[in-house]
Design a protein around this motif. Structure first.
Motif, mmCIF file in Angstrom:
data_model
loop_
_atom_site.group_PDB
_atom_site.id
_atom_site.type_symbol
_atom_site.label_atom_id
_atom_site.label_comp_id
_atom_site.label_asym_id
_atom_site.label_seq_id
_atom_site.Cartn_x
_atom_site.Cartn_y
_atom_site.Cartn_z
ATOM 1 N N LYS A 45 0.830 -1.208 0.000
ATOM 2 C CA LYS A 45 0.000 0.000 0.000
ATOM 3 C C LYS A 45 0.863 1.256 0.000
ATOM 4 C CE LYS A 45 -3.830 -2.234 0.159
ATOM 5 N NZ LYS A 45 -4.569 -2.400 -1.043
ATOM 6 N N ASN A 46 0.387 2.266 -0.693
ATOM 7 C CA ASN A 46 1.043 3.582 -0.781
ATOM 8 C C ASN A 46 2.488 3.488 -1.255
ATOM 9 O OD1 ASN A 46 -1.297 4.853 0.198
ATOM 10 N ND2 ASN A 46 -0.707 4.304 2.277
ATOM 11 N N CYS A 47 2.742 2.581 -2.117
ATOM 12 C CA CYS A 47 4.095 2.398 -2.614
ATOM 13 C C CYS A 47 4.175 2.895 -4.049
ATOM 14 C CB CYS A 47 4.442 0.920 -2.466
ATOM 15 S SG CYS A 47 5.284 0.177 -3.793
ATOM 16 N N GLN A 48 5.339 3.279 -4.473
ATOM 17 C CA GLN A 48 5.525 3.811 -5.812
ATOM 18 C C GLN A 48 6.087 2.785 -6.798
ATOM 19 O OE1 GLN A 48 4.375 6.832 -6.701
ATOM 20 N NE2 GLN A 48 3.540 6.770 -4.635
ATOM 21 N N TYR A 49 6.128 1.534 -6.384
ATOM 22 C CA TYR A 49 6.639 0.496 -7.270
ATOM 23 C C TYR A 49 5.663 0.223 -8.410
ATOM 24 C CZ TYR A 49 10.476 -0.783 -4.210
ATOM 25 O OH TYR A 49 11.628 -0.773 -3.477
ATOM 26 N N ARG A 50 6.236 -0.170 -9.526
ATOM 27 C CA ARG A 50 5.465 -0.577 -10.697
ATOM 28 C C ARG A 50 5.962 -1.950 -11.107
ATOM 29 N NH1 ARG A 50 2.572 3.252 -13.430
ATOM 30 N NH2 ARG A 50 2.624 5.287 -12.440
ATOM 31 N N ARG A 51 5.151 -2.628 -11.899
ATOM 32 C CA ARG A 51 5.551 -3.970 -12.328
ATOM 33 C C ARG A 51 5.459 -4.081 -13.838
ATOM 34 N NH1 ARG A 51 0.493 -7.842 -10.764
ATOM 35 N NH2 ARG A 51 -1.085 -6.560 -11.757
ATOM 36 N N LEU A 52 6.349 -4.863 -14.370
ATOM 37 C CA LEU A 52 6.394 -5.138 -15.797
ATOM 38 C C LEU A 52 6.494 -6.650 -15.952
ATOM 39 C CD1 LEU A 52 6.852 -4.228 -18.785
ATOM 40 C CD2 LEU A 52 9.289 -4.127 -18.239
ATOM 41 N N ILE A 53 5.565 -7.219 -16.698
ATOM 42 C CA ILE A 53 5.568 -8.652 -16.957
ATOM 43 C C ILE A 53 6.160 -8.863 -18.348
ATOM 44 C CG2 ILE A 53 4.177 -10.748 -17.180
ATOM 45 C CD1 ILE A 53 3.912 -9.626 -14.404
ATOM 46 N N ILE A 54 7.123 -9.761 -18.458
ATOM 47 C CA ILE A 54 7.790 -10.036 -19.729
ATOM 48 C C ILE A 54 7.593 -11.510 -20.080
ATOM 49 C CG2 ILE A 54 9.997 -10.053 -20.954
ATOM 50 C CD1 ILE A 54 10.888 -7.799 -19.038
ATOM 51 N N ASN A 55 7.074 -11.755 -21.264
ATOM 52 C CA ASN A 55 6.847 -13.118 -21.769
ATOM 53 C C ASN A 55 5.986 -13.970 -20.837
ATOM 54 O OD1 ASN A 55 8.366 -12.552 -23.996
ATOM 55 N ND2 ASN A 55 10.139 -13.731 -23.363
ATOM 56 N N LYS A 56 5.158 -13.349 -20.056
ATOM 57 C CA LYS A 56 4.278 -14.051 -19.105
ATOM 58 C C LYS A 56 5.060 -14.907 -18.114
ATOM 59 C CE LYS A 56 0.502 -14.291 -22.385
ATOM 60 N NZ LYS A 56 -0.414 -15.135 -23.132
ATOM 61 N N LYS A 57 6.366 -14.660 -17.985
ATOM 62 C CA LYS A 57 7.199 -15.480 -17.116
ATOM 63 C C LYS A 57 8.056 -14.669 -16.156
ATOM 64 C CE LYS A 57 7.593 -18.985 -20.666
ATOM 65 N NZ LYS A 57 8.456 -19.559 -21.672
#
Length: 85
Positions: A45-57
């Motif tokens: 919560k309240n975090c500035q992290y983002r996520r990126l998924i590559i090749n569904k793996k």
């Protein structure tokens, strides 16, 4: 972390390891131009992290500070236990 994933795959298939390294680097380089193209990672919560998924793996966790993108983790989602990430 990228090197660990590539080395692990290279033990099985060297060509696939090179393709993986190229793909992950390509996707991460795109973040230079559009770092907010992915959603925020709301597991914290309240975090500035983002996520990126590559090749569904592969899951890349990063944050943006001003105009700089910082990669904190690269996970192989197939190796995660009980979806802890």
């Amino acid at each position: 972390m990228l090197i660990q994933h590539v080395k692990f795959l290279a033990n099985v298939n060297a060509k696939a390891a090179y393709r993986l390294a190229d793909k992950i680097q390509e996707e991460i380089n795109i973040l230079k131009y559009s770092p907010k193209r992915t959603s925020k990672y709301e597991i914290i919560k309240n975090c500035q992290y983002r996520r990126l998924i590559i090749n569904k793996k592969y899951l890349v966790i990063y944050f943006i500070n001003q105009e700089t993108v910082y990669i904190d983790y690269i996970f192989d989602c197939r190796r995660l236990i009980n979806n802890q990430i």
